[in-house]
Enzyme design. Structure first.
Site, PDB file in Angstrom:
ATOM      1  N   LYS A   1     -25.176 -56.248  -2.860  1.00  0.00           N
ATOM      2  CA  LYS A   1     -26.276 -55.814  -2.002  1.00  0.00           C
ATOM      3  C   LYS A   1     -27.599 -56.181  -2.666  1.00  0.00           C
ATOM      4  O   LYS A   1     -27.649 -56.579  -3.816  1.00  0.00           O
ATOM      5  CB  LYS A   1     -26.206 -54.293  -1.819  1.00  0.00           C
ATOM      6  CG  LYS A   1     -24.876 -53.853  -1.233  1.00  0.00           C
ATOM      7  CD  LYS A   1     -25.079 -53.069   0.038  1.00  0.00           C
ATOM      8  CE  LYS A   1     -23.787 -52.942   0.807  1.00  0.00           C
ATOM      9  NZ  LYS A   1     -22.802 -52.111   0.132  1.00  0.00           N
TER      10      LYS A   1
ATOM     11  N   ARG B   1     -27.562 -58.400 -18.619  1.00  0.00           N
ATOM     12  CA  ARG B   1     -26.351 -57.577 -18.657  1.00  0.00           C
ATOM     13  C   ARG B   1     -25.873 -57.474 -17.220  1.00  0.00           C
ATOM     14  O   ARG B   1     -26.659 -57.160 -16.328  1.00  0.00           O
ATOM     15  CB  ARG B   1     -26.683 -56.201 -19.220  1.00  0.00           C
ATOM     16  CG  ARG B   1     -25.660 -55.135 -18.867  1.00  0.00           C
ATOM     17  CD  ARG B   1     -24.426 -55.212 -19.717  1.00  0.00           C
ATOM     18  NE  ARG B   1     -24.716 -54.666 -21.012  1.00  0.00           N
ATOM     19  CZ  ARG B   1     -23.971 -53.800 -21.696  1.00  0.00           C
ATOM     20  NH1 ARG B   1     -22.858 -53.436 -21.253  1.00  0.00           N
ATOM     21  NH2 ARG B   1     -24.324 -53.328 -22.823  1.00  0.00           N
TER      22      ARG B   1
ATOM     23  N   HIS C   1     -19.635 -60.320 -25.012  1.00  0.00           N
ATOM     24  CA  HIS C   1     -20.808 -59.571 -25.435  1.00  0.00           C
ATOM     25  C   HIS C   1     -21.178 -60.133 -26.813  1.00  0.00           C
ATOM     26  O   HIS C   1     -20.950 -59.493 -27.840  1.00  0.00           O
ATOM     27  CB  HIS C   1     -20.461 -58.082 -25.506  1.00  0.00           C
ATOM     28  CG  HIS C   1     -21.652 -57.178 -25.635  1.00  0.00           C
ATOM     29  ND1 HIS C   1     -22.935 -57.653 -25.821  1.00  0.00           N
ATOM     30  CD2 HIS C   1     -21.761 -55.831 -25.620  1.00  0.00           C
ATOM     31  CE1 HIS C   1     -23.766 -56.627 -25.902  1.00  0.00           C
ATOM     32  NE2 HIS C   1     -23.080 -55.509 -25.786  1.00  0.00           N
TER      33      HIS C   1
END
Lengths: 434, 312, 185
Positions: free
Chosen positions: B82, B104, B134
């Site tokens: 969205k 992120r 990461h």
């Protein structure tokens, strides 16, 4: 209106002339019609003559997603790919699960001069997998539906699948199953293998396809029905199919051009252009589906042409839409993977891309032999041409072409639908753009 | 090095340069003026689609200590399907003149998408993408290990937990092997990804068997929701078989350290007494995080990317 | 066209010359500052720190007490970071609190003055010295900033196209030397 095609290589072999009058082939053979005065004469020297191609698996998106494709644009793309008939998948909005919707699609196809459209009906209401659609009403409609599929979703409920297989026997229908065990593929993003582990994308394991195919062939055997397996993609699936056919089970299967050529290594860059369902598989699976097509275990090549607007592909892999275009490149991909490798002949291509899909879909006006008295649906293909695929060079409304930038062999030069050019000299004719 | 997307992309030289640079930058925190002018006038955007206060603060501190201007762009709450698309956000950041974007994202590969698109020109730093990688966490883990254990060549590192869903495990597995360490991943079979045998690591289902020779043990966070997906029968069984408790710590060598990328599930993968023991370097990992991220930002943002600019 | 020999190295200082220069600089520093009290020698890596160590050793010898020295990496303060490939950092070690002290910065070659400008900024972040002085082994001119050295081993007028190479035994694992290469006739 008469057309004389001179020196075409029938199935890539002997040179023939074809004389067409009106919508019918009136004569075919070496030296035929040399003395006739045809309105149009085409020099087809060096071109392979094949019957007009039939695609059993096309997403035309209309009604509902006319931003991605319409019946008009999809059929033009089909004509450019050498197709004279496409079967329109049922996962539209609204779903093609009633006589009303299939007739609407059928009518839109008739209005398009580019290619015939044969609607596929949904097996279950709204593709929800819980309640059978009115299969009989669709069969009896003007669209004369014989192929039923919830493609995009699997009819995973074993009882529902059994009933569907049984029910369509009444009108010689077939259930085309999208084989995907839903629980094993929750959130699945790509082929499950070393690369999915490395990329951190949820895996779509081969077993999720194979388990459903195994169940379905046994169900088809048990109830004596006709089953078609959509876009089979793994070595295990090919082996199950081979076993099923050896038992005499009435099952047919299709493979897509992209599963014949592309493998899951392409996912490495996270470019959603390569996101498709079932996913691109391993190199070994690619070899296996080629073998399956070559030995007849896989009956047909079907495109699973799946147009998506740019914004559904220019985004994170996880939220991107599944699917890729295929109509305009199908024959080239088949040439590259099956002809140029010596795996099959053009005569076999004609079976896999015209006669067999027409037979599975139970249509009698396509996939016919190239003989006098037959409808003049044919394609002339130049196997010596090459092209670097340009995603913007398309009749489709969408641009999600996974072959963009790579070189493919072959070019559709002419496509004729019932004696009229839909593509001539590589360009859509005015009649096809009506 | 134009971007930092994955530790797989780092050569041993690259990784060592980052760690050596971080070593020097660690001292900045102890100076009267804890700031370097290096990235003055450069703009770094923290683009966080997932809530991670600790990672964001660490990057923010790192950028500010290098005098960069920091813009925090929190897209959390707006689910990726969205709201504004990543493309439009990237175009906005480009228009704002972002020199680097620290991203992120819950979707694996989102940093790749940003880096390989033509949407923006700045450097992209992966601050955690989905279940993929990461890399700065792995770098700070390696940095912490190096401070305690010396060079990592031949060191035995045991990483325990949900490897399947852990971006920390992926980044560490590759980085630590690149640096010469022997990495053993320990997990229940359900939480290893398919194809784990192609990773440059050893694997085991048995934590106890892996402890004696370990120089460092890293515990991964186990999400409670995994239990509901039948990855293991119960939290109690998981922590009995794969949790780090005092009995297990007693099997470790004297010098061995205990690590956790945080946030911890105390009582699940690690008991409170172990987390707070003097074996634990968990708090130090946080301190080191700032220095490592300073090193990454410095190396990505200073320096011309063109090879012709060689010192005369 | 006059053929030049761009790779022909011309040695301008040998090990003895360098030793003599270090000794002279040491005495000049002591003379200017009257004694070694409050002096902190800080070299700029990679060769300035080796020179600072040598001056400190010499000074310790002269003064009869240990003179401390340190090093100051100026990489993060450079004004040309965006024009060069990213590089690693050199060690920084400031031996003591520099507040109120006289810091003598030591470098091998002084040219544009930009390195010293960076060093002054870096020093500022470590404390507030009473005064900062500059000692260099070679001053080759071509200043781009209003900076001058207080102590110079050798003034060496050069052309911009020439390259001055200082080698020191510890840093370079070679005999001490200063050579000039390149240049157009």
């Amino acid at each position: 209106m008469s057309i004389l095609i001179r020196n075409a290589k029938l199935f890539g072999e002997s040179e023939v002339n074809v004389l067409i009058e009106g919508d019918t082939i009136t004569d075919i053979g070496a030296g035929v019609g040399e003395n006739a005065s045809a309105d149009t004469t085409i020099d087809a020297t060096g071109l392979v003559l094949l019957p007009g191609l039939v695609d059993l698996h096309t997403h035309l998106r209309e009604p509902g997603r006319e931003d991605a494709e319409t019946v008009a644009t999809g059929t033009r793309a089909a004509a450019r790919g050498g197709f004279t008939c496409v079967f329109a998948m049922a996962n539209t909005e609204p779903v093609a699960d009633t006589a009303g919707v299939v007739e609407q699609v059928f009518r839109l196809g008739q209005e398009s001069g580019a290619c015939d459209v044969q609607p596929i009906g949904a097996v279950t209401v709204g593709l929800n997998g819980t309640q059978l659609s009115e299969l009989g009403a669709m069969a009896d409609s003007a669209a004369n539906v014989r192929v039923f599929s919830d493609d995009g979703k699997c009819v995973h409920d074993a009882v529902l699948m059994r009933r569907a297989l049984e029910y369509v026997k009444a009108f010689d229908g077939v259930i085309a199953q999208h084989a995907q065990e839903p629980r094993l593929t929750e959130g699945a993003q790509m082929n499950e293998g070393p690369l999915s582990g490395e990329l951190g994308l949820t895996g779509w394991p081969a077993v999720a396809e194979e388990a459903i195919i195994a169940r379905d062939v046994l169900l088809a055997e048990h109830v004596g029905s006709r089953l078609h397996v959509c876009h089979l993609s793994t070595r295990g699936s090919v082996e199950i199919l081979r076993w099923a056919k050896s038992r005499g089970i009435n099952v047919t299967a299709e493979v897509t051009p992209h599963h014949l050529l592309l493998d899951d290594d392409l996912v490495r860059g996270y470019n959603p252009i390569y996101k498709v369902n079932p996913p691109l598989r391993s190199k070994d699976d690619v070899l296996a589906v080629r073998e399956g097509l070559a030995d007849g275990t896989i009956d047909i090549v079907a495109t699973d042409h799946a147009p998506h607007p740019m914004e559904d592909k220019e985004c994170e892999w996880q939220v991107a839409a599944f699917g890729m275009l295929g109509l305009e490149t199908a024959l080239s991909v088949v040439q590259k993977t099956m002809i140029d490798t010596g795996a099959i002949t053009w005569a076999r291509v004609a079976e896999a891309m015209s006669a067999n899909p027409a037979r599975i879909g139970r249509i009698d006006h396509h996939g016919r032999p190239l003989a006098a008295g037959e409808p003049a649906n044919l394609v002339l293909f130049d196997p010596a041409a090459t092209r670097v695929v340009d995603a913007t060079d398309t009749a489709s409304l969408s641009r999600n072409n996974p072959y963009a930038g790579i070189e493919l062999p072959g070019r559709v030069v002419h496509t004729l639908l019932r004696g009229s050019f839909t593509v001539r000299d590589g360009e859509l004719t005015e009649g096809a753009q009506a | 090095m134009k971007h930092l997307l994955s530790t797989r992309d780092l050569s041993r030289e690259d990784a060592t340069l980052i760690l050596d640079t971080a070593q020097e930058l660690l001292a900045v925190a102890e100076r009267p003026v804890k700031k370097l002018p290096t990235l003055r006038g450069r703009t770094i955007v923290n683009l966080f689609y997932e809530d991670s206060t600790r990672t964001r603060i660490s990057f923010e501190a790192a950028a500010k200590r290098l005098s960069a201007d920091v813009i925090n762009f929190s897209a959390k709450g707006s689910s990726v399907s969205k709201g504004e698309s990543l493309k439009d956000t990237a175009l906005t950041l480009q228009a704002m003149g972002a020199d680097a974007v620290v991203i992120r994202h819950s979707a694996s590969g989102a940093p790749h998408l940003l880096a390989e698109s033509q949407w923006m020109r700045g450097a992209v730093v992966n601050a955690g993408d989905g279940t993929h990688e990461h890399p700065t966490q792995a770098l700070l883990d390696a940095f912490t290990m190096r401070r305690h254990l010396g060079e990592l060549d031949g060191k035995n590192i045991v990483i325990v937990g949900d490897v399947l869903h852990s971006r920390v495990a992926r980044s560490n597995a590759y980085l630590l092997s690149t640096l010469g360490a022997n990495v053993t991943l320990v997990s229940p079979p359900t939480l290893f990804p398919v194809g784990i045998e192609t990773w440059p690591v050893a694997t085991s289902y048995n934590l106890d068997a892996s402890l004696e020779s370990a120089d460092a043990v890293m515990m991964l966070r186990v999400q409670n929701e995994r239990m509901n997906a039948s990855f293991f029968p119960s939290a109690r069984e998981y922590s009995r078989r794969y949790g780090l408790n005092a009995q297990r710590v007693a099997k470790l060598a004297e010098h061995a350290i205990v690590m956790h990328p945080g946030p911890m599930n105390r009582g699940m993968e690690i008991t409170a007494d172990v987390a707070d023991s003097d074996r634990s370097v968990i708090v130090e990992q946080v301190t080191n995080g700032v220095a490592v991220r300073m090193a990454v930002l410095y190396l990505l943002l200073s320096g011309s990317q063109t090879p012709e600019a060689i010192e005369s | 066209m006059v053929a030049s020999a761009p790779n022909m190295a011309r040695q301008v200082l040998d090990a003895t010359d360098i030793k003599r220069a270090v000794t002279r600089i040491t005495h000049e520093i002591l003379e200017k500052n009257r004694n070694s009290d409050d002096l902190v020698l800080i070299g700029i890596p990679t060769r300035g720190d080796e020179l600072a160590a040598r001056i400190a050793a010499k000074m310790s010898e002269v003064e009869g007490k240990t003179i401390s020295f340190g090093s100051l990496d100026i990489t993060m303060y450079r004004d040309d970071l965006r024009m060069r490939p990213a590089r690693g950092l050199e060690p920084t070690s400031i031996p003591e609190d520099i507040d109120g002290k006289v810091v003598v910065l030591v470098d091998d070659v002084l040219m544009s003055g930009r390195t010293i400008r960076a060093a002054l900024d870096a020093l500022n972040d470590h404390g507030r010295p009473r005064a900062v002085q500059l000692a260099v082994l070679v001053d080759r001119g071509h200043r781009e900033l209003p900076i001058r050295a207080d102590f110079v081993g050798k003034n060496l007028p050069t052309s911009m196209s020439e390259r001055v190479q200082v080698r020191l035994s510890l840093t370079d694992d070679a005999d001490d030397s200063v050579t000039i290469t390149g240049g157009e006739e």
